[in-house]
Scaffold this active site. Structure first.
Site, short mmCIF file in Angstrom:
data_model
loop_
_atom_site.label_atom_id
_atom_site.label_comp_id
_atom_site.label_asym_id
_atom_site.label_seq_id
_atom_site.Cartn_x
_atom_site.Cartn_y
_atom_site.Cartn_z
N LYS A 177 0.80 -1.23 0.00
CA LYS A 177 0.00 0.00 0.00
C LYS A 177 0.84 1.28 0.00
CE LYS A 177 -4.14 -1.99 2.07
NZ LYS A 177 -5.16 -1.86 3.12
N ASP A 230 -10.19 2.33 1.92
CA ASP A 230 -10.19 1.79 3.28
C ASP A 230 -10.63 2.86 4.28
OD1 ASP A 230 -9.24 -0.76 2.62
OD2 ASP A 230 -7.15 -0.12 2.74
N GLY A 267 -0.29 -1.76 15.01
CA GLY A 267 0.13 -1.68 13.62
C GLY A 267 0.47 -0.26 13.22
N SER A 268 1.29 -0.14 12.17
CA SER A 268 1.66 1.19 11.68
C SER A 268 1.82 1.20 10.17
CB SER A 268 2.97 1.65 12.34
OG SER A 268 4.03 0.73 12.09
N GLY A 269 1.23 0.21 9.49
CA GLY A 269 1.28 0.16 8.04
C GLY A 269 0.15 0.91 7.38
N GLY A 270 -0.11 0.58 6.12
CA GLY A 270 -1.11 1.31 5.36
C GLY A 270 -2.50 1.25 5.95
N MET A 271 -2.92 0.07 6.41
CA MET A 271 -4.26 -0.03 6.98
C MET A 271 -4.35 0.69 8.31
SD MET A 271 -7.13 -1.20 6.01
CE MET A 271 -8.72 -0.98 6.81
#
Length: 273
Positions: A70, A106, A129-133
């Site tokens: 992402k 999203d 978490g710290s990614g795209g989502m």
């Protein structure tokens, strides 16, 4: 009636580390219901630049983007719509005659589901978490007025950066931290190597009010299963995937299906083929 696949059929696709069947079944069912000359296929890749080059060169109309692509896909695109630029994360590519634009549906899905759940903005939350989502979730919560949040992420670059971007706290490990709203935006519980992993400890889940898992495969992760057993309110990744896929469908085709058609396609997509 949907035309048979031929040279004029428009191709849409998805790219994910672990491709599932939901998107293909959802989109293809809507094409059938609406008589559209489109076809949708899921793919994975170990060469993202080549895959995106194929989208451009072959005239693929739309491409859904899932973990872990992402953010990595952004330099390969020609531009970003506001929804993607705001959080530097892309889950949808639209190809207009070779010009690739990134979107993020999203964010819209998360915002709608949290609002529908009626969770008060004053509610503290913990987001793993710290990614795209995770970015989409944090941005949606901030937009809804949630000011009391903590980002839990082992990545010492992206974790603090995400927290700082939205005015939340950060810590590398969960520790004893709990909150009324728990959100998992990591692969923990996703089909594959971490399918049996519990995103939060049992006592942390027992102490919360709402369990929110962005993982859509399986439909009920270990985290949601334990939360359900404790009688908690649930927000599931399968709900997110329907709403975000609907907005992708509209971007690709220019057609907005009726609610009845969306319900039918979602039910069809959830069935085991």
């Amino acid at each position: 009636m949907k035309p048979p696949i031929g040279r004029d059929t428009t191709l849409c696709m998805s790219l994910a580390a672990r491709p599932g069947n939901f998107g293909s079944r959802f989109h293809n069912r809507l094409y059938e219901l609406l008589g559209l000359d489109f076809v949708y296929k899921a793919f994975t890749t170990t060469d993202l630049p080549a895959a995106i080059g194929g989208v451009r060169a072959l005239g693929v109309r739309g491409c859904a983007i899932s973990m872990p692509f992402k953010e990595a896909v952004i330099p390969l695109l020609d531009g970003l719509a506001a929804s993607a630029a705001a959080i530097a994360s892309v889950n949808t590519i639209v190809n207009d005659a070779g010009v690739l634009t990134g979107y993020n549906t999203d964010y819209l899905a998360v915002r709608e589901l949290v609002a529908q759940a009626g969770i008060a903005p004053a509610t503290p939350f913990v987001l793993r978490g710290s990614g795209g989502m995770a970015k989409a979730v944090a941005a949606a919560l901030k937009g809804l007025g949630f000011d009391h949040g903590r980002i839990v992420a082992r990545n010492t670059a992206t974790g603090p950066a995400l927290a700082a971007a939205y005015g939340y706290a950060w810590q590398a490990g969960l520790g004893e931290r709990s909150a009324p709203l728990l959100i998992n935006a990591t692969p923990l519980g996703m089909r594959g190597p971490e399918e049996n992993a519990l995103a939060f400890p049992e006592d942390t889940i027992q102490a919360c009010d709402t369990a929110f898992d962005v993982v859509a495969m399986p439909a009920e992760t270990p985290f949601l299963a334990r939360a359900r057993a404790h009688g908690k309110r649930l927000i599931a990744g399968t709900d997110i995937i329907v709403l975000q896929a609907l907005e992708q469908f509209v971007l690709y085709t220019g057609v907005r299906p009726s609610e009845a058609h969306v319900r039918e396609a979602a039910a069809f997509a959830r069935e085991t083929p």
